[in-house]
Scaffold this motif. Structure first.
Motif, short mmCIF file in Angstrom:
data_model
loop_
_atom_site.label_atom_id
_atom_site.label_comp_id
_atom_site.label_asym_id
_atom_site.label_seq_id
_atom_site.Cartn_x
_atom_site.Cartn_y
_atom_site.Cartn_z
N GLN A 54 0.82 -1.21 0.00
CA GLN A 54 0.00 0.00 0.00
C GLN A 54 0.86 1.27 0.00
OE1 GLN A 54 -2.64 1.15 3.27
NE2 GLN A 54 -4.31 0.66 1.86
N SER A 55 1.96 1.23 0.72
CA SER A 55 2.87 2.38 0.74
C SER A 55 3.53 2.58 -0.61
CB SER A 55 3.92 2.21 1.84
OG SER A 55 3.30 2.19 3.10
N LEU A 56 3.91 1.48 -1.26
CA LEU A 56 4.49 1.58 -2.60
C LEU A 56 3.45 2.11 -3.58
CD1 LEU A 56 6.92 1.17 -4.45
CD2 LEU A 56 6.17 -1.20 -4.79
N PHE A 57 2.18 1.72 -3.41
CA PHE A 57 1.11 2.24 -4.25
C PHE A 57 1.01 3.76 -4.08
CE2 PHE A 57 -3.14 3.43 -5.44
CZ PHE A 57 -3.51 2.57 -6.45
N ALA A 58 1.00 4.24 -2.83
CA ALA A 58 0.90 5.68 -2.57
C ALA A 58 2.12 6.41 -3.14
CB ALA A 58 0.78 5.93 -1.07
N PHE A 59 3.31 5.85 -2.95
CA PHE A 59 4.53 6.45 -3.50
C PHE A 59 4.43 6.55 -5.03
CE2 PHE A 59 8.57 5.54 -5.63
CZ PHE A 59 9.34 6.61 -5.21
N SER A 60 3.94 5.50 -5.65
CA SER A 60 3.82 5.48 -7.11
C SER A 60 2.81 6.51 -7.60
CB SER A 60 3.43 4.08 -7.58
OG SER A 60 4.35 3.14 -7.13
N MET A 61 1.71 6.64 -6.89
CA MET A 61 0.72 7.65 -7.27
C MET A 61 1.30 9.06 -7.13
SD MET A 61 -2.07 6.42 -8.44
CE MET A 61 -3.08 7.88 -8.36
N MET A 62 2.06 9.28 -6.06
CA MET A 62 2.71 10.58 -5.90
C MET A 62 3.73 10.81 -7.00
SD MET A 62 3.26 10.82 -1.83
CE MET A 62 2.03 10.10 -0.76
N GLY A 63 4.40 9.74 -7.43
CA GLY A 63 5.34 9.84 -8.53
C GLY A 63 4.65 10.24 -9.83
N PHE A 70 7.06 12.21 -19.48
CA PHE A 70 6.33 10.96 -19.71
C PHE A 70 7.12 9.72 -19.34
CE2 PHE A 70 3.16 13.15 -22.48
CZ PHE A 70 2.03 12.57 -21.93
N VAL A 71 8.43 9.76 -19.38
CA VAL A 71 9.23 8.58 -19.01
C VAL A 71 9.05 8.27 -17.53
CG1 VAL A 71 11.56 7.64 -18.80
CG2 VAL A 71 10.90 8.88 -20.87
N GLN A 72 9.24 9.28 -16.69
CA GLN A 72 9.08 9.09 -15.26
C GLN A 72 7.63 8.75 -14.92
OE1 GLN A 72 11.20 12.01 -12.97
NE2 GLN A 72 9.91 11.69 -11.18
N LEU A 73 6.69 9.39 -15.59
CA LEU A 73 5.28 9.09 -15.36
C LEU A 73 4.99 7.63 -15.70
CD1 LEU A 73 2.24 11.24 -16.02
CD2 LEU A 73 2.28 8.97 -17.02
N PHE A 74 5.52 7.14 -16.80
CA PHE A 74 5.26 5.75 -17.21
C PHE A 74 5.86 4.75 -16.22
CE2 PHE A 74 5.89 1.86 -19.71
CZ PHE A 74 4.59 1.66 -20.13
N ILE A 75 7.03 5.04 -15.69
CA ILE A 75 7.63 4.15 -14.69
C ILE A 75 6.74 4.08 -13.46
CG2 ILE A 75 9.58 3.90 -13.08
CD1 ILE A 75 11.34 5.12 -15.39
N CYS A 76 6.28 5.22 -12.97
CA CYS A 76 5.39 5.23 -11.80
C CYS A 76 4.04 4.59 -12.14
CB CYS A 76 5.21 6.66 -11.29
SG CYS A 76 6.73 7.33 -10.59
N TRP A 77 3.59 4.78 -13.36
CA TRP A 77 2.35 4.17 -13.85
C TRP A 77 2.42 2.65 -13.76
CZ3 TRP A 77 -1.94 6.77 -15.60
CH2 TRP A 77 -2.86 6.08 -16.38
N GLU A 78 3.56 2.12 -14.17
CA GLU A 78 3.75 0.67 -14.11
C GLU A 78 3.86 0.18 -12.68
OE1 GLU A 78 3.49 -1.59 -16.66
OE2 GLU A 78 2.76 0.19 -17.65
#
Length: 188
Positions: A54-63, A70-78
């Motif tokens: 859940q914490s990784l999910f929140a971190f990824s959403m903040m990312g 778009f590169v960084q967004l796509f990494i966090c998206w994945e």
């Protein structure tokens, strides 16, 4: 002359990202607080796994919210997709939960493929992944933005996959196999 970097790592903080950052943080915090009571019967090791996901999910959403390109967004998206898979399949010994996690993973990956195609098409037309540069091009009405309708349609299909919109909606009912707080987090 030195070549320009294809993409950089950083954060984009503006009024919109600040509002979204507060919203993502608030929702994630509320879900984590609710999870304390909801999962109170779980063993400590399982809770550790749950809160890690859940914490990784929140971190990824903040990312996603703070990504400057778009590169960084796509990494966090994945990473969000990976966390959704892990959280939906949290009770993986139950076959229905394991199936639901796999179904969500593959259907969202189909959307992600369209998203990636859209990002690459946009880069091939503009030569950049950077949001600031793309915003400048859009305001200037540059020639590089020809064919933008198809690009945005592919990017939209990526969002439709992740948010379970038609025709990618079939994974969402099965996602209820995960803990209820997970459903709240994914829906939010």
């Amino acid at each position: 002359s030195e070549g320009r970097a294809l993409a950089t790592i950083g954060v984009l903080v503006d009024a919109d990202s600040t509002i979204m950052l507060v919203l993502v943080t608030l929702v994630a915090l509320l879900v984590q607080l609710y999870s304390i009571g909801y999962l109170s019967d779980e063993p400590a090791t399982a809770l550790g796994r749950y809160y890690t996901y859940q914490s990784l999910f929140a971190f990824s959403m903040m990312g996603i919210v703070l990504a400057p390109n778009f590169v960084q967004l796509f990494i966090c998206w994945e990473l969000v997709g990976l966390c959704s898979y892990l959280l939906i399949g949290y009770w993986y010994p139950r076959p229905a939960a394991a199936r639901a996690a796999v179904k969500a993973f593959w259907i969202t990956k189909a959307g992600d493929a369209f998203f990636l195609i859209g990002i690459v098409m946009l880069w091939s037309r503009t030569g950049t992944f950077d949001f600031s540069e793309l915003f400048e091009l859009a305001q200037g009405g540059g020639e590089a933005l020809a064919g933008l309708g198809l690009v945005t349609f592919f990017i939209y299909l990526g969002a439709a996959g992740k948010s379970a919109q038609f025709p990618f909606h079939v994974w969402l009912p099965d996602a209820m196999e995960g803990p209820t707080p997970v459903s709240a987090l994914i829906h939010a």
